[in-house]
Design an enzyme around this catalytic site. Sequence first.
Site, PDB file in Angstrom:
ATOM      1  N   LYS A  99      13.872  19.333 -52.020  1.00  0.00           N
ATOM      2  CA  LYS A  99      14.636  20.539 -51.623  1.00  0.00           C
ATOM      3  C   LYS A  99      13.746  21.726 -51.282  1.00  0.00           C
ATOM      4  O   LYS A  99      14.098  22.560 -50.451  1.00  0.00           O
ATOM      5  CB  LYS A  99      15.651  20.932 -52.698  1.00  0.00           C
ATOM      6  N   GLU A 123      19.558  13.773 -47.483  1.00  0.00           N
ATOM      7  CA  GLU A 123      20.762  13.709 -48.325  1.00  0.00           C
ATOM      8  C   GLU A 123      20.450  13.955 -49.800  1.00  0.00           C
ATOM      9  O   GLU A 123      21.219  14.597 -50.519  1.00  0.00           O
ATOM     10  CB  GLU A 123      21.434  12.336 -48.150  1.00  0.00           C
ATOM     11  N   VAL A 126      20.041  17.782 -52.085  1.00  0.00           N
ATOM     12  CA  VAL A 126      21.085  18.570 -52.766  1.00  0.00           C
ATOM     13  C   VAL A 126      22.055  17.609 -53.446  1.00  0.00           C
ATOM     14  O   VAL A 126      22.553  16.662 -52.824  1.00  0.00           O
ATOM     15  CB  VAL A 126      21.876  19.461 -51.772  1.00  0.00           C
ATOM     16  N   GLY A 128      21.544  15.349 -55.694  1.00  0.00           N
ATOM     17  CA  GLY A 128      21.025  14.019 -56.063  1.00  0.00           C
ATOM     18  C   GLY A 128      21.764  12.913 -55.324  1.00  0.00           C
ATOM     19  O   GLY A 128      21.721  12.827 -54.098  1.00  0.00           O
ATOM     20  N   ILE A 130      25.001  12.518 -55.033  1.00  0.00           N
ATOM     21  CA  ILE A 130      26.330  12.876 -54.513  1.00  0.00           C
ATOM     22  C   ILE A 130      26.248  13.078 -52.999  1.00  0.00           C
ATOM     23  O   ILE A 130      25.407  13.838 -52.532  1.00  0.00           O
ATOM     24  CB  ILE A 130      26.840  14.204 -55.140  1.00  0.00           C
ATOM     25  N   ASP A 195      16.056  26.511 -58.419  1.00  0.00           N
ATOM     26  CA  ASP A 195      16.403  25.189 -57.887  1.00  0.00           C
ATOM     27  C   ASP A 195      17.799  25.233 -57.235  1.00  0.00           C
ATOM     28  O   ASP A 195      17.979  24.798 -56.091  1.00  0.00           O
ATOM     29  CB  ASP A 195      16.369  24.177 -59.040  1.00  0.00           C
ATOM     30  N   LYS A 199      19.087  24.912 -53.149  1.00  0.00           N
ATOM     31  CA  LYS A 199      20.133  23.973 -52.744  1.00  0.00           C
ATOM     32  C   LYS A 199      21.278  24.685 -52.013  1.00  0.00           C
ATOM     33  O   LYS A 199      21.769  24.190 -50.992  1.00  0.00           O
ATOM     34  CB  LYS A 199      20.649  23.216 -53.967  1.00  0.00           C
TER      35      LYS A 199
HETATM   36  N1  HSE Z   1      15.953  19.730 -61.972  1.00  0.00           N
HETATM   37  C1  HSE Z   1      16.940  19.365 -61.001  1.00  0.00           C
HETATM   38  C2  HSE Z   1      18.305  19.403 -61.692  1.00  0.00           C
HETATM   39  C3  HSE Z   1      16.645  18.017 -60.436  1.00  0.00           C
HETATM   40  O1  HSE Z   1      18.344  19.488 -62.914  1.00  0.00           O
HETATM   41  O2  HSE Z   1      19.327  19.386 -61.027  1.00  0.00           O
HETATM   42  C4  HSE Z   1      17.443  17.651 -59.230  1.00  0.00           C
HETATM   43  O3  HSE Z   1      17.210  18.499 -58.157  1.00  0.00           O
END
Ligand code: HSE
Length: 399
Positions: A99, A123, A126, A128, A130, A195, A199
Site C-alpha cells: 500500500k 487488490e 487495501v 487484504g 477482501i 496505514d 488505504k
Molecule cells: N498492519 C496492517 C493491518 C496489515 O493491521 O491491517 C495489512 O495492511
Amino acid sequence: MKAAVMGYGTIGSGVVEILEKNKDSIKNKAGEPIEVKYVLDIRDFSGDPIADKIVKDYSIIAQDPEISIVVETMGGVEPAYTFVKAMLEAGKHVATSNKALVADKGAELIALAREKQVNFLFEASVGGGIPIIRPINSCLTGDVIEEITGILNGTTNYMMTQMAEEGLEFDDVLKDAQAKGYAEKDPTADIEGHDACRKIAILTSLVCGQQVDFSDIHTEGITKISATDIKYAKAMGYAIKLLATSKKVGDTYMAMVAPHLLPVSHPLYTVNDVFNAIYVRGNMLGPAMFYGSGAGKLPTASAVVADMVDMAKHVDKNILLQWRPEKLELRDAGQGESIFFVRTNDAKEKVQEIFGDVKFVEIPEIGGEFGFITPVIKEEEFYKKIENVTTLSIIRVAE
Ligand code: HSE
C-alpha cells in the site's frame, strides 16, 4: 506462464504456497499453469523448496523474456518502486500488496503499465483478502461513489476489540497484540493511523480517478483511547473503532482517519478482532458492505494470486484503470460537520454556555468528571470552542 516473486516474507511465501496448493484450480481459471521461476530476496532460504529459485539481482528477472508476471511483496516505497518500474518497463505485468508503494506511486505506475500495454494490479493493498479494488474498478463503475467508510486496519481493530472485551489499557493491549504477531515491533504505522490513511487515499484516488495525497488526509490514531473512554462508550451502548472515511462533497472528497464511537445501528459496529470491513455507498446502488480478513499471510496472498490470474487472462491487454496523476484538492476536514463526545472535569454550566444543547453522560463509579455529546457542529467551530474547556478526551461519534 512464468512468474517471479520479489520478497519472500509473509505475503510472498503465501503467494508461492497458494500457487502450489491450488495449482489445478488456478490453471483452470488462468487458462494455463502459473509457475514461479524466480524468488528475489536478500536471504538464502536453504532447505526451502524455493531455495534454488532465489536470485539477489532484480535485473535477472527484468531481463528474462520468459517471465511475464512479477509479484512485489517487499513492502515500503524503495527499493520496491525501482524494481517494479524496471519490471513494467521490461514489459512485465506486476501485482503488488504494497500500500505504501501504491499510495505514493500508483498513478505513475498505472500510466507506465498502460504505455507498455501490461497491467499493474494491487487488490491486496487495501483490505487484504477482501475484494474492494476490483469492485470499485469494475463492478461499481455504473455508480458515482458518494461514501467509503472502512475499518481498514486489522491491528487497531483487534486492539479496540480487546480493550472493549477485557477492559484493558492501551499499552497492555498493544503488548498483547505484539506478542500474538498482530502488531509489529514498531507499531507506529498502525496505531497512529498511517496505514489506514494510505488505504483510504488509494480508495479515494480510485473513486475520483485522480491522485489523492495521503499527506493531505487528516489522520488521528488510537493512542489516546483509554480504558475510561471504553467505559463511557459501553455505558452509552457504543463501540470505538478506527474509521477511515471518504465522502463526496461537490466536485471533491473529504477524507479522514480517526477513532469514532459507533452506535449498535452502525453497519461497522459488529466488525471485531482483526477483521476489516468497508461500507460503500453509490448514488445508484445505495449501500454495500465488504467484510473479511483484512490482513494475514494467506488472505492477502489470495488477493495477489487473483491479480496474477487476471493478468494471465489479459496477457496482451491493459485493463484501463482511471487514476490520473493530477492531484485532487480534498475539502478541508475543518469544513466538515461532526458530533463530538468530550470528557471533562469543567463545570456543566460552562459547557452548556459554550456548546448549547449537549447531552451529558455520567458514570457513577467515575467521579470528578463527566462526558457530553455535542450536537452536529462544524469541525473548525468545535475546535475553536473546545479551547475554552479542559478536556480529558475527545472522540467523534458516527451516525
Ligand atoms: N498492519 C496492517 C493491518 C496489515 O493491521 O491491517 C495489512 O495492511
